[in-house]
Each structure stands twice: as structure tokens, then as C-alpha cells.
Design a protein around this motif. Structure first.
Motif, PDB file in Angstrom:
ATOM      1  N   ASN A 102     105.390  60.052  71.536  1.00 56.54           N
ATOM      2  CA  ASN A 102     105.582  58.610  71.678  1.00 56.54           C
ATOM      3  C   ASN A 102     106.570  58.194  70.593  1.00 56.54           C
ATOM      4  O   ASN A 102     106.372  58.554  69.422  1.00 56.54           O
ATOM      5  CB  ASN A 102     104.272  57.840  71.540  1.00 56.54           C
ATOM      6  N   VAL A 123     100.346  54.992  66.992  1.00 54.04           N
ATOM      7  CA  VAL A 123      99.671  54.914  68.297  1.00 54.04           C
ATOM      8  C   VAL A 123      98.566  55.954  68.434  1.00 54.04           C
ATOM      9  O   VAL A 123      97.897  56.010  69.463  1.00 54.04           O
ATOM     10  CB  VAL A 123     100.677  55.068  69.454  1.00 54.04           C
ATOM     11  N   LEU A 145      99.000  56.034  74.049  1.00 51.21           N
ATOM     12  CA  LEU A 145      99.477  54.650  74.042  1.00 51.21           C
ATOM     13  C   LEU A 145      98.433  53.746  73.415  1.00 51.21           C
ATOM     14  O   LEU A 145      97.259  53.783  73.801  1.00 51.21           O
ATOM     15  CB  LEU A 145      99.757  54.163  75.469  1.00 51.21           C
ATOM     16  N   GLN A 146      98.862  52.943  72.467  1.00 49.52           N
ATOM     17  CA  GLN A 146      97.958  51.975  71.866  1.00 49.52           C
ATOM     18  C   GLN A 146      97.726  50.815  72.829  1.00 49.52           C
ATOM     19  O   GLN A 146      98.609  50.444  73.604  1.00 49.52           O
ATOM     20  CB  GLN A 146      98.552  51.460  70.554  1.00 49.52           C
ATOM     21  N   SER A 147      96.526  50.260  72.783  1.00 49.15           N
ATOM     22  CA  SER A 147      96.175  49.149  73.671  1.00 49.15           C
ATOM     23  C   SER A 147      96.798  47.851  73.149  1.00 49.15           C
ATOM     24  O   SER A 147      96.120  46.996  72.570  1.00 49.15           O
ATOM     25  CB  SER A 147      94.649  48.997  73.759  1.00 49.15           C
ATOM     26  N   GLU A 148      98.104  47.714  73.361  1.00 51.70           N
ATOM     27  CA  GLU A 148      98.800  46.534  72.871  1.00 51.70           C
ATOM     28  C   GLU A 148      99.833  46.071  73.895  1.00 51.70           C
ATOM     29  O   GLU A 148     100.114  46.756  74.888  1.00 51.70           O
ATOM     30  CB  GLU A 148      99.494  46.827  71.538  1.00 51.70           C
ATOM     31  N   ALA A 174     102.968  48.265  75.171  1.00 48.19           N
ATOM     32  CA  ALA A 174     102.679  49.659  75.523  1.00 48.19           C
ATOM     33  C   ALA A 174     103.431  50.104  76.770  1.00 48.19           C
ATOM     34  O   ALA A 174     104.021  51.182  76.805  1.00 48.19           O
ATOM     35  CB  ALA A 174     101.173  49.846  75.716  1.00 48.19           C
ATOM     36  N   LEU A 186      94.999  56.264  76.528  1.00 46.53           N
ATOM     37  CA  LEU A 186      94.929  54.945  75.894  1.00 46.53           C
ATOM     38  C   LEU A 186      94.086  55.040  74.630  1.00 46.53           C
ATOM     39  O   LEU A 186      92.933  55.501  74.664  1.00 46.53           O
ATOM     40  CB  LEU A 186      94.315  53.931  76.863  1.00 46.53           C
ATOM     41  N   VAL A 233      95.701  45.326  79.024  1.00 41.14           N
ATOM     42  CA  VAL A 233      96.594  46.484  78.926  1.00 41.14           C
ATOM     43  C   VAL A 233      96.055  47.636  79.767  1.00 41.14           C
ATOM     44  O   VAL A 233      96.811  48.320  80.480  1.00 41.14           O
ATOM     45  CB  VAL A 233      96.767  46.926  77.451  1.00 41.14           C
TER      46      VAL A 233
END
Length: 234
Positions: free
Chosen positions: A9, A14, A149-152, A155, A184, A197
Motif C-alpha cells: 500500500n 495502514v 486498507l485502513q477504514s478511512e 481508502a 480492512l 467504508v
């Protein structure tokens, strides 16, 4: 041949390193032989597994990439049985500059992953937060890639850039490369944003998104400061 998974990423923070450490440790605890490769000059993976700084000076991924040592000779045992690591430090940042004019610069890591590493069932590569030459080396050497992937909010936008890059790598450098999945991380079940998200990612990625989501946990963050995987620490 081992399954070689690049954790990629271009955004920092993340959960790439945390994913590598804990998935790797979980596989090792299941009896699999696992090698983790720290390809990030920040060296967080090495620190998170409590590799001594003086040992990193002697054995590190930089030496393998620039051809000073075989990757096999840079492997360090960890405190977890069956779990091994190729450590790194800030010296690795210079490798991107040094390799610019080197022949087959995109395949330096792949060339180092020789048949002598058949001992391992899994090799997991912790990529830096960029899509530069180090990440390109990881994707060119890998059989699979996994995207945390970060929950933002941003993303999905970041995922589009990653998938575009991996498609280019498949086309020009590594046609057999396959997607392992999208993970996630730092999910907060109390947050409407995290839930939103998740729904957007599910609509976009479908079954490519792992059913398991990684919640935000203080103990998981604490574990790295103690030099242990979270699954061992707690």
C-alpha cells in the motif's frame, strides 16, 4: 516453491507491518516455515520482532539487493519458532538510488530468492509506503500481493492507484502475479465512517475483500513495542 506474498500500500500507517508480523507469526504457530522480508527503510518490521541493531548492521536486505550478500545469508531467527526475518534499517533507502542504473534493477529481489529458500512455506514482504523501486522489486518477486486498507475516507481512492500499479507490474514484469485479497484494518465497529467504508469496499471489491476485518486494538499496537507479534503478546 514457497508462496511469496507482497504486502503493499503506498500509504503509510495502514497496518502493513502489523499484518506481516501477525499473519506470519500465526502461520508459524501453525507449523509453517515462514520468512519475513523487511523491505521498508524505516525498519519497523525488524524492530517489531526485536532484532538487535548490531545484528541488522551485519545482516540486512540492503546487502542482498546490492549484491554484497546472498539473501539466504541475511536471515535471522526470531523468538517465534518457525519464524525468520531478513531485517532492514535506513541504509535500505540508499538502495533505490544505487540501483537506478543497474541491469535488471526491478528483479534484484527476485534474483536473490533462489532455490535455496525452498525450505520456507511462505515468504512475506513488508513493502515501504510508496510505489517506488523497492515496492516494484517486491511485486516482481512475489507470487501474490495483499492490500491492507485502513477504514478511512480515502481508502478506495488509494486502492485504485495500487491496483493500477499491480496491473502494470503484471503486464511488464511478472505476469503470474495474483491478488491474495484486500484486508480492512483498524476497523471501529462503533464508527459510522468505518461501517460506510466497509460497505463501499464490499460493493467495489466483492469477494476480493476478506470477510475478516481487523479491529482497532490497543494490545495489538502495544505488542510491537515489546518486540513480539500480537498473537504471542496477548
Amino acid at each position: 516453491m514457497p508462496r511469496i506474498i507482497a504486502i503493499v500500500n503506498q500509504k503509510g500507517g495502514v497496518g502493513k507491518t502489523t499484518t506481516v508480523i501477525n499473519v506470519g507469526a500465526s502461520l508459524a504457530l501453525m507449523g509453517k516455515k515462514v520468512l519475513l522480508v523487511d523491505l521498508d527503510p524505516q525498519g519497523n518490521l525488524s524492530a517489531g520482532l526485536n532484532v538487535a541493531p548490531e545484528l541488522i548492521q551485519e545482516k540486512n536486505a540492503y546487502n542482498a539487493l546490492v549484491g554484497q550478500m546472498r539473501l539466504l545469508d541475511t536471515i535471522v531467527e526470531t523468538s517465534v519458532e518457525n519464524l525468520f526475518v531478513v531485517p532492514s534499517d535506513s541504509n535500505l533507502a540508499g538502495a533505490e538510488i544505487e540501483l537506478v542504473d543497474v541491469e535488471r534493477r526491478e528483479f534484484r529481489l527476485k534474483d536473490s530468492l533462489s532455490a535455496e529458500l525452498d525450505y520456507f512455506d511462505f515468504i512475506m514482504i513488508d513493502c515501504p509506503p510508496s510505489l517506488g523501486l523497492l515496492t516494484l522489486n517486491a511485486l516482481s518477486a512475489a507470487t501474490h500481493y495483499l492490500v491492507p486498507l485502513q477504514s478511512e475516507f480515502f481508502a478506495l481512492q488509494g486502492l485504485t492507484n495500487i491496483l493500477r500499479t499491480t496491473e502494470l507490474v503484471k503486464k511488464h514484469f511478472n505476469p503470474p502475479l495474483e491478488e491474495e485479497g484486500i484486508l480492512l484494518t483498524m476497523f471501529d465497529g462503533r464508527s459510522n465512517l468505518s461501517k460506510q467504508v466497509y460497505q463501499e469496499m464490499r460493493q467495489f471489491a466483492g469477494d476480493r475483500l476478506f470477510a475478516t476485518v481487523i479491529p482497532r486494538r490497543v494490545r495489538l499496537a502495544e505488542s510491537t513495542s515489546f518486540g513480539k507479534p500480537g498473537v504471542v503478546y496477548d
